[in-house]
Design a protein around this motif. Structure first.
Motif, PDB file in Angstrom:
ATOM      1  N   PHE A  12      36.941  43.548  45.687  1.00  0.00           N
ATOM      2  CA  PHE A  12      36.068  44.780  46.055  1.00  0.00           C
ATOM      3  C   PHE A  12      35.858  44.703  47.496  1.00  0.00           C
ATOM      4  O   PHE A  12      35.051  43.777  48.104  1.00  0.00           O
ATOM      5  CB  PHE A  12      35.027  44.958  45.124  1.00  0.00           C
ATOM      6  CG  PHE A  12      33.813  44.083  45.313  1.00  0.00           C
ATOM      7  CD1 PHE A  12      32.684  44.282  46.027  1.00  0.00           C
ATOM      8  CD2 PHE A  12      33.793  42.691  44.755  1.00  0.00           C
ATOM      9  CE1 PHE A  12      31.667  43.652  46.261  1.00  0.00           C
ATOM     10  CE2 PHE A  12      32.788  41.888  44.956  1.00  0.00           C
ATOM     11  CZ  PHE A  12      31.615  42.202  45.867  1.00  0.00           C
ATOM     12  N   ALA A  39      42.156  45.980  41.533  1.00  0.00           N
ATOM     13  CA  ALA A  39      40.888  45.654  42.145  1.00  0.00           C
ATOM     14  C   ALA A  39      40.036  44.694  41.360  1.00  0.00           C
ATOM     15  O   ALA A  39      40.303  44.742  39.974  1.00  0.00           O
ATOM     16  CB  ALA A  39      39.902  46.912  42.419  1.00  0.00           C
ATOM     17  N   GLY A  69      34.770  44.968  41.460  1.00  0.00           N
ATOM     18  CA  GLY A  69      34.565  46.415  41.693  1.00  0.00           C
ATOM     19  C   GLY A  69      35.399  47.347  42.354  1.00  0.00           C
ATOM     20  O   GLY A  69      36.484  47.047  42.661  1.00  0.00           O
ATOM     21  N   LYS A  70      34.876  48.335  43.253  1.00  0.00           N
ATOM     22  CA  LYS A  70      35.729  49.231  43.874  1.00  0.00           C
ATOM     23  C   LYS A  70      36.368  48.924  45.129  1.00  0.00           C
ATOM     24  O   LYS A  70      36.075  48.293  45.758  1.00  0.00           O
ATOM     25  CB  LYS A  70      35.071  50.593  44.139  1.00  0.00           C
ATOM     26  CG  LYS A  70      35.711  51.615  44.971  1.00  0.00           C
ATOM     27  CD  LYS A  70      34.928  52.910  44.904  1.00  0.00           C
ATOM     28  CE  LYS A  70      33.828  52.774  45.574  1.00  0.00           C
ATOM     29  NZ  LYS A  70      33.152  54.275  45.767  1.00  0.00           N
ATOM     30  N   ILE A  78      38.526  50.282  48.459  1.00  0.00           N
ATOM     31  CA  ILE A  78      38.748  51.358  49.032  1.00  0.00           C
ATOM     32  C   ILE A  78      39.910  51.071  50.159  1.00  0.00           C
ATOM     33  O   ILE A  78      39.625  50.420  50.909  1.00  0.00           O
ATOM     34  CB  ILE A  78      37.619  52.080  49.923  1.00  0.00           C
ATOM     35  CG1 ILE A  78      36.608  52.333  48.832  1.00  0.00           C
ATOM     36  CG2 ILE A  78      37.917  52.991  50.544  1.00  0.00           C
ATOM     37  CD1 ILE A  78      34.935  52.920  49.327  1.00  0.00           C
ATOM     38  N   GLY A 133      41.758  50.617  39.684  1.00  0.00           N
ATOM     39  CA  GLY A 133      40.484  50.446  40.341  1.00  0.00           C
ATOM     40  C   GLY A 133      40.399  50.680  41.702  1.00  0.00           C
ATOM     41  O   GLY A 133      39.680  50.185  42.381  1.00  0.00           O
ATOM     42  N   THR A 138      40.527  53.232  45.240  1.00  0.00           N
ATOM     43  CA  THR A 138      40.396  54.245  45.962  1.00  0.00           C
ATOM     44  C   THR A 138      40.976  54.461  46.896  1.00  0.00           C
ATOM     45  O   THR A 138      41.054  53.646  48.022  1.00  0.00           O
ATOM     46  CB  THR A 138      38.848  54.517  46.043  1.00  0.00           C
ATOM     47  OG1 THR A 138      38.161  54.635  44.927  1.00  0.00           O
ATOM     48  CG2 THR A 138      38.328  55.829  46.690  1.00  0.00           C
ATOM     49  N   LYS A 175      41.837  54.511  36.525  1.00  0.00           N
ATOM     50  CA  LYS A 175      40.543  54.431  37.253  1.00  0.00           C
ATOM     51  C   LYS A 175      40.767  54.187  38.788  1.00  0.00           C
ATOM     52  O   LYS A 175      40.086  53.515  39.424  1.00  0.00           O
ATOM     53  CB  LYS A 175      39.645  53.304  36.652  1.00  0.00           C
ATOM     54  CG  LYS A 175      39.333  53.306  35.158  1.00  0.00           C
ATOM     55  CD  LYS A 175      38.275  52.109  34.947  1.00  0.00           C
ATOM     56  CE  LYS A 175      38.056  52.305  33.231  1.00  0.00           C
ATOM     57  NZ  LYS A 175      37.128  51.259  33.053  1.00  0.00           N
ATOM     58  N   CYS A 176      41.315  55.339  39.407  1.00  0.00           N
ATOM     59  CA  CYS A 176      41.895  55.342  40.799  1.00  0.00           C
ATOM     60  C   CYS A 176      41.118  56.542  41.289  1.00  0.00           C
ATOM     61  O   CYS A 176      41.157  57.717  40.430  1.00  0.00           O
ATOM     62  CB  CYS A 176      43.308  55.324  41.100  1.00  0.00           C
ATOM     63  SG  CYS A 176      43.836  53.538  40.757  1.00  0.00           S
ATOM     64  N   LYS A 177      40.777  56.900  42.552  1.00  0.00           N
ATOM     65  CA  LYS A 177      40.453  57.875  43.131  1.00  0.00           C
ATOM     66  C   LYS A 177      41.268  58.312  44.309  1.00  0.00           C
ATOM     67  O   LYS A 177      41.620  57.349  44.965  1.00  0.00           O
ATOM     68  CB  LYS A 177      39.039  57.999  43.497  1.00  0.00           C
ATOM     69  CG  LYS A 177      38.127  57.840  42.198  1.00  0.00           C
ATOM     70  CD  LYS A 177      36.462  57.934  42.790  1.00  0.00           C
ATOM     71  CE  LYS A 177      35.703  57.791  41.196  1.00  0.00           C
ATOM     72  NZ  LYS A 177      34.155  57.826  41.832  1.00  0.00           N
TER      73      LYS A 177
END
Length: 426
Positions: free
Chosen positions: A98, A120, A123-124, A126, A229, A231, A256-258
């Motif tokens: 993360f 991931a 945690g997240k 990016i 996971g 982003t 759980k992706c953005k």
């Protein structure tokens, strides 16, 4: 409890909940690789996206404090960049610690052409399409700072967030003087970036100058890519998946992706590829959230489960969507939420077919009638247990051949239909 006893107990519990299978409409012409159920607790599927993880290959690890001179085979000897991990011939799974990974360490500098899992850990994670910059006060100015950087497309402030936790966009100006006079603005002369932050602070690592470059790109005829996971932030489009030939399609499986802050296009652009999105979100992109097209005469079937497409559309156009298909694509959306997009929240264009189950559309921010709607079709759409509110129109049809089939639809019966399209129960 013995396996037999557990199975009997589970069946009894399901019977008490009144579980019933919801079958796809026959006219859809597609049977998803999972079942959909309704009971007194809601609507859900038995879909397990994890089963699509690739098997085999070597595990590699990536952290920001790693080194690309390591072997990458443990956390203590992790690589520092995704490009290094993806370059390994035997890569199977990449575990990413993360953190924030900028353009040099993330996926903006590489194209994925092989089957791989990217997961991931802790945690997240990016992957961002920006570089770290060195700032100095612009001569003769009080609040305007500058940094050497070309190809800047948009600037967002990750420290100043709204009630949804989204970054705040800075407004592009046409001169240094305008930047100085307006907090929360930026300007570029092509080689130098000028920024005046919203709170007059010196620009820091929270100022994200997103570049006019790709971010996450999958381009292959055969790659199967599993994402979990992760982003994707910034870039022309945060994620783009496309085929590399006319005979086979890649596939992306995202959990759980953005996909956020696309500077020119959509959050997730899928062209001629299969896609499964579970618990994913596409928000604050220039055009659409989730966007699906044919490519090389190949068209995949998109599936969205428990996904959100919201607050997309920063153009003057009124046709930006939370989720949209084109080119007669067949799609499935279950338990989705699509809202506050500058256009129809859900739009299927080009004689497509879509099955939409227990999904919510509300509060389109478009200004023209046919676009200011929650659901728009010019093909066939089945709305099953869906909810629509707070837009001038619940549903808009754009061709006489459109047909809408509804069951247990919660709406205000505002139907924009000037074409003679039909609406029917099923």
């Amino acid at each position: 409890m013995a396996d037999f006893g557990r199975a009997a107990f589970d069946l009894a519990q399901l019977a008490l909940r009144g579980r019933k299978e919801i079958t796809p409409p026959s006219g859809l012409g597609y049977t998803p690789p999972f079942k959909v159920y309704r009971d007194n607790l809601g609507i859900y599927t038995d879909f397990t996206i994890e089963k699509y993880k690739n098997t085999g290959g070597q595990d590699y690890y990536v952290t920001n404090n790693g080194s690309d001179s390591n072997d990458g085979k443990s956390w203590s000897t992790a690589f520092s960049s995704m490009s290094k991990a993806l370059s390994m011939a035997d890569v199977g799974t990449i575990y990413v610690k993360f953190d924030l990974y900028d353009r040099n360490r993330g996926l903006s500098a590489v194209t994925i052409t092989k089957s791989v899992n990217i997961i991931a850990v802790g945690g997240k994670v990016i992957f961002s399409a920006h570089n770290s910059l060195t700032w100095s006060l612009t001569s003769g100015q009080t609040y305007t700072y500058q940094a050497a950087r070309s190809t800047v497309d948009a600037v967002w402030d990750a420290k100043t967030v709204d009630e949804l936790g989204d970054y705040k966009m800075l407004t592009k100006r046409t001169s240094i003087a305008e930047v100085e006079a307006n907090a929360g603005s930026w300007y570029t002369d092509g080689t130098t970036l000028y920024v005046h932050t919203h709170d007059n602070r010196i620009p820091d690592t929270f100022i994200r100058a997103y570049l006019a470059v790709p971010n996450g790109v999958i381009n292959s005829g055969t790659a199967k890519v599993y994402l979990e996971g992760v982003t994707f932030e910034g870039g022309i489009e945060p994620l783009k998946v496309t085929n590399g030939n006319t005979s086979s399609m890649p596939a992306v499986y995202a959990k759980k992706c953005k996909f956020k802050y696309g500077t020119q296009s959509n959050g997730a652009t899928i062209q001629g590829a299969d896609s499964f999105f579970v618990d994913c979100e596409a928000a604050r992109n220039n055009l659409d959230g989730f966007n699906y097209h044919i490519y090389n005469n190949l068209k995949g079937i998109p599936v969205e489960i428990n996904c959100v497409g919201r607050n997309n559309g920063y153009t003057t156009q009124d046709n930006n969507n939370g989720t949209t298909t084109h080119d007669a694509i067949t799609s499935v959306r279950i338990n989705g939420t699509y809202n506050k997009n500058k256009g129809p929240n859900v739009a299927d264009v080009g004689a497509g077919k879509s099955w939409v189950v227990n999904s919510l559309g509300h509060t389109s921010t478009a200004t023209t009638d046919v676009q200011n709607t929650n659901f728009q079709i010019d093909g066939l759409m089945w709305l099953d247990g869906c909810d629509s509110y707070n837009s001038p129109y619940d549903i808009a049809t754009t061709t006489a051949s459109s047909a809408l089939y509804v069951r247990d639809l919660k709406w205000t019966a505002k139907f924009f239909n000037t074409t003679g399209a039909s609406i029917n129960p099923y």
